[in-house]
Write an enzyme that holds these catalytic residues in place. Structure first.
Site, mmCIF file in Angstrom:
data_model
loop_
_atom_site.group_PDB
_atom_site.id
_atom_site.type_symbol
_atom_site.label_atom_id
_atom_site.label_comp_id
_atom_site.label_asym_id
_atom_site.label_seq_id
_atom_site.Cartn_x
_atom_site.Cartn_y
_atom_site.Cartn_z
ATOM 1 N N ASP A 135 0.723 -1.476 0.315
ATOM 2 C CA ASP A 135 -0.499 -0.482 -0.107
ATOM 3 C C ASP A 135 1.272 1.368 -0.423
ATOM 4 O O ASP A 135 2.161 1.008 0.143
ATOM 5 C CB ASP A 135 -1.207 -0.136 1.404
ATOM 6 C CG ASP A 135 -2.019 0.647 1.330
ATOM 7 O OD1 ASP A 135 -1.974 1.626 -0.204
ATOM 8 O OD2 ASP A 135 -2.385 0.972 2.037
ATOM 9 N N LYS A 136 -0.180 2.324 -0.381
ATOM 10 C CA LYS A 136 0.840 3.451 -0.158
ATOM 11 C C LYS A 136 0.009 4.612 0.180
ATOM 12 O O LYS A 136 -1.314 4.190 0.243
ATOM 13 C CB LYS A 136 1.553 3.796 -1.773
ATOM 14 C CG LYS A 136 1.581 5.280 -2.169
ATOM 15 C CD LYS A 136 0.290 6.541 -2.785
ATOM 16 C CE LYS A 136 0.525 7.772 -2.684
ATOM 17 N NZ LYS A 136 -0.458 8.715 -2.878
ATOM 18 N N HIS A 137 0.387 5.849 1.053
ATOM 19 C CA HIS A 137 -0.080 6.723 2.160
ATOM 20 C C HIS A 137 0.395 8.457 2.168
ATOM 21 O O HIS A 137 1.671 7.660 1.254
ATOM 22 C CB HIS A 137 -0.837 6.802 3.744
ATOM 23 C CG HIS A 137 -1.387 7.240 3.426
ATOM 24 N ND1 HIS A 137 -2.616 6.825 3.618
ATOM 25 C CD2 HIS A 137 -1.585 8.172 4.380
ATOM 26 C CE1 HIS A 137 -3.827 7.389 4.500
ATOM 27 N NE2 HIS A 137 -3.065 8.436 5.488
ATOM 28 N N SER A 138 0.131 9.074 1.513
ATOM 29 C CA SER A 138 0.276 10.178 1.259
ATOM 30 C C SER A 138 0.230 11.087 2.858
ATOM 31 O O SER A 138 -0.292 10.733 3.069
ATOM 32 C CB SER A 138 -0.606 11.187 0.328
ATOM 33 O OG SER A 138 -0.119 12.507 0.112
ATOM 34 N N THR A 185 -8.220 11.208 -0.906
ATOM 35 C CA THR A 185 -8.432 10.242 -2.081
ATOM 36 C C THR A 185 -9.733 9.925 -2.190
ATOM 37 O O THR A 185 -10.613 9.944 -3.045
ATOM 38 C CB THR A 185 -7.860 8.969 -1.597
ATOM 39 O OG1 THR A 185 -6.017 10.167 -2.145
ATOM 40 C CG2 THR A 185 -8.104 8.080 -3.145
ATOM 41 N N ARG A 196 -9.775 17.170 13.913
ATOM 42 C CA ARG A 196 -7.991 17.812 13.777
ATOM 43 C C ARG A 196 -8.145 18.961 13.188
ATOM 44 O O ARG A 196 -7.869 20.002 12.708
ATOM 45 C CB ARG A 196 -7.329 17.210 13.296
ATOM 46 C CG ARG A 196 -6.382 15.860 14.204
ATOM 47 C CD ARG A 196 -5.776 15.054 13.909
ATOM 48 N NE ARG A 196 -4.226 15.149 13.284
ATOM 49 C CZ ARG A 196 -3.477 14.949 12.364
ATOM 50 N NH1 ARG A 196 -4.798 13.410 11.364
ATOM 51 N NH2 ARG A 196 -3.311 15.267 11.353
ATOM 52 N N SER A 226 -2.144 8.872 12.672
ATOM 53 C CA SER A 226 -3.333 8.445 11.545
ATOM 54 C C SER A 226 -2.735 7.710 10.458
ATOM 55 O O SER A 226 -3.444 6.778 10.316
ATOM 56 C CB SER A 226 -3.625 9.373 11.620
ATOM 57 O OG SER A 226 -4.552 9.912 10.639
ATOM 58 N N LYS A 265 -3.938 3.192 10.297
ATOM 59 C CA LYS A 265 -4.307 2.445 9.019
ATOM 60 C C LYS A 265 -4.075 1.546 9.198
ATOM 61 O O LYS A 265 -4.560 0.765 8.034
ATOM 62 C CB LYS A 265 -5.257 3.807 8.135
ATOM 63 C CG LYS A 265 -6.080 4.981 8.360
ATOM 64 C CD LYS A 265 -6.484 6.047 7.922
ATOM 65 C CE LYS A 265 -5.382 7.103 7.198
ATOM 66 N NZ LYS A 265 -6.275 8.147 8.278
ATOM 67 N N LYS A 266 -2.362 1.665 8.637
ATOM 68 C CA LYS A 266 -1.771 0.590 7.386
ATOM 69 C C LYS A 266 -1.375 -0.726 8.197
ATOM 70 O O LYS A 266 -1.461 -1.287 8.367
ATOM 71 C CB LYS A 266 -0.235 1.144 6.674
ATOM 72 C CG LYS A 266 -1.049 2.113 6.213
ATOM 73 C CD LYS A 266 -1.418 2.303 5.087
ATOM 74 C CE LYS A 266 -2.127 3.722 4.453
ATOM 75 N NZ LYS A 266 -2.860 3.342 3.392
HETATM 76 N N1 URA Z 1 -3.348 11.043 6.214
HETATM 77 C C1 URA Z 1 -3.785 10.563 6.955
HETATM 78 O O1 URA Z 1 -3.963 9.233 7.005
HETATM 79 N N2 URA Z 1 -3.276 11.480 8.196
HETATM 80 C C2 URA Z 1 -3.132 12.523 8.447
HETATM 81 O O2 URA Z 1 -2.903 12.915 9.568
HETATM 82 C C3 URA Z 1 -2.521 13.535 6.755
HETATM 83 C C4 URA Z 1 -2.814 12.505 6.105
#
Ligand code: URA
Length: 480
Positions: free
Chosen positions: A110-113, A150, A198, A213, A217-218
């Protein structure tokens, strides 16, 4: 060109079914005001403190003001690596962990930004990796601050359902190879609550909160490898490259402590990524990239992040080989085929999914939400485009409905902007450089002035814009 397999039907997707399980009963050892005071005064929170806070967030016993106060205390006092890892675990454990067949182990990536402007990489990368044989159970986020989300982008496709149960996600991975979903009552519910809080309490730009955060999720996804795209530059959550590097190192380090193989890509976020900003406009641009076309900076990031993931998970011998494999999936239509399958399997009418994926750019625009009016801005002088500042652009677009200023506020999905010029291009005075798509009244003169300040011209000769990816920070266990 690869033809996509038959459209899978994932039970519950046309009705948007959600599951609900009662959270575990809390065992508070300290009252929330005491926990807030402890962090406010700069003390270390224990595992029990963090667990109690997260319990109270999820079971609803924490008031909004208490959640905001704790977030602000964390934002101002910070957290050390141990607290950050404990918060990550507590958030992850607020819901269910995803379970996959043993045979998928290596393929799960997976990838996250950390959040950007015009960043539609996930929309392209998840199906491209699925086309390369990966399993991508992507739990994504919504718009945060001035940065786009996304999930919000995908929801501009009529019918797309980001709420999927763990059972539905498993079916999606079996039948499509990828899914893009949101946290829910079953998946990391605590992150959903804190994320929204937030956004409206000026506590987005906190290193431990971002780390927890993202990694919570990951952590529930059971991955073989994760790449986090850590943005720096004016429009990033952490503009200062030094702070962004610290965030990158924290993500890699906390990830390793949780048994996750995390790499962090440091990428520039001064200019928007690609030429489109705004929900449905970004879906259109993602589709162009899935056609094997589209802006070079977007394709570059998709192929290089994908290449890194294929390599980190041991599926290819070198990052360049992985990047070439992802590029092939974009060029031969197999990634677009996976995107079409994912749309249909996550609730989009299969005929619409097909029309979107096989239609011309003009046809796609007719099928997606469109803003009512368009307004162009022109270059005020001759010059070379040095920068197109993403931050003022995003702030004006947020004002006209492309972003939120209150939690849960609906978005205007067709509102956005198209860049009509590229960084490095020579312009003549009067050349249209930006097309704003708006629903409401004409832009105010303050908004037009702010947008014009986003265009930075110089006397330089025309040049080719560099790749946004500056560096990949690897976990210590991995040698390049
Ligand atoms: N993406 C996230 O899931 N959480 C954050 O705090 C910033 C980007």
């Amino acid at each position: 060109m690869a033809s996509p397999p038959p459209i899978p039907v994932v039970p519950g997707n046309r009705s948007g079914a959600r599951g609900r399980e009662p959270p575990d009963p809390p065992h508070p050892s300290k009252q929330l005001p005491e926990l807030i005071r402890k962090k406010r005064d700069g003390s270390h929170l224990s595992e029990a403190d963090i667990r109690d806070f997260v319990h109270a967030v999820v079971d609803g016993s924490a008031q909004g003001a208490q959640i905001g106060a704790m977030l602000m205390a964390i934002r101002l006092q910070g957290m050390d690596l141990e607290e950050t890892a404990l918060l990550t675990q507590a958030l992850a454990m607020s819901g269910q962990k995803l379970e996959w067949p043993e045979a998928w182990q290596q393929q799960l990536v997976d990838k996250h930004s950390t959040g950007g402007v015009g960043d539609k990489v996930s929309l392209v990368l998840a199906p491209a990796l699925a086309a390369c044989g990966c399993k991508v159970p992507m739990i994504s986020g919504r718009s945060l601050g001035h940065t786009g989300g996304t999930l919000d982008k995908l929801e501009s496709v009529p019918g797309f359902n980001v709420i999927q149960s763990p059972e539905q996600m498993k079916l999606l991975l079996e039948q499509v190879g990828c899914c893009i979903v949101g946290q829910s009552e079953k998946l990391v519910p605590a992150d959903g609550i804190l994320y929204a809080a937030r956004d409206v309490t000026a506590t987005v730009d906190s290193l431990p909160l971002i780390t927890a955060s993202i990694l919570s999720k990951k952590a529930v996804e059971g991955l073989s490898a994760l790449v986090v795209d850590v943005k720096f530059g004016e429009a990033a959550l952490f503009p200062d490259p030094k702070q962004a590097r610290e965030l990158a190192r924290t993500l890699v380090g906390v990830g390793a402590g949780l048994g996750l193989r995390v790499a962090a890509a440091l990428t520039a976020m001064d200019n928007p990524l690609g030429r489109s900003v705004g929900h449905s406009l970004e879906v259109e641009e993602a589709l162009l990239c899935l056609d094997g076309a589209g802006p070079p900076d977007l394709r570059d990031l998709v192929t290089r992040l994908g290449g890194a993931l294929l390599w980190l998970s041991g599926q290819v011998e070198a990052q360049s080989q992985g990047a070439a494999r992802v590029a092939r999936a974009l060029d031969d239509g197999s990634a677009r085929g996976r995107f079409q399958l994912m749309l249909a399997a996550q609730g989009v009418d299969p005929a619409l999914a097909q029309a979107l994926c096989s239609g011309s750019p003009a046809r796609r625009r007719q099928l997606l939400p469109c803003a009512r009016e368009q307004e162009e801005l022109r270059a005020p002088a001759d010059g070379t485009v040095e920068r197109i500042r993403a931050l003022p652009l995003a702030l004006v677009l947020r004002e006209i409905g492309a972003g939120r200023s209150r939690a849960g506020e609906p978005l205007r999905l067709g509102v956005g902007a198209e860049l009509l010029v590229d960084v490095g291009q020579r312009l003549q005075r009067g050349t249209p450089w930006l097309r704003v798509h708006r629903d409401g009244a004409a832009l105010s003169s303050a908004q037009r002035r702010a947008l014009q300040r986003a265009l930075v011209l110089s006397d330089r000769a025309p040049f080719t814009a560099p790749s946004p990816l500056e560096e990949l920070i690897l976990p210590t266990s991995v040698q390049p």
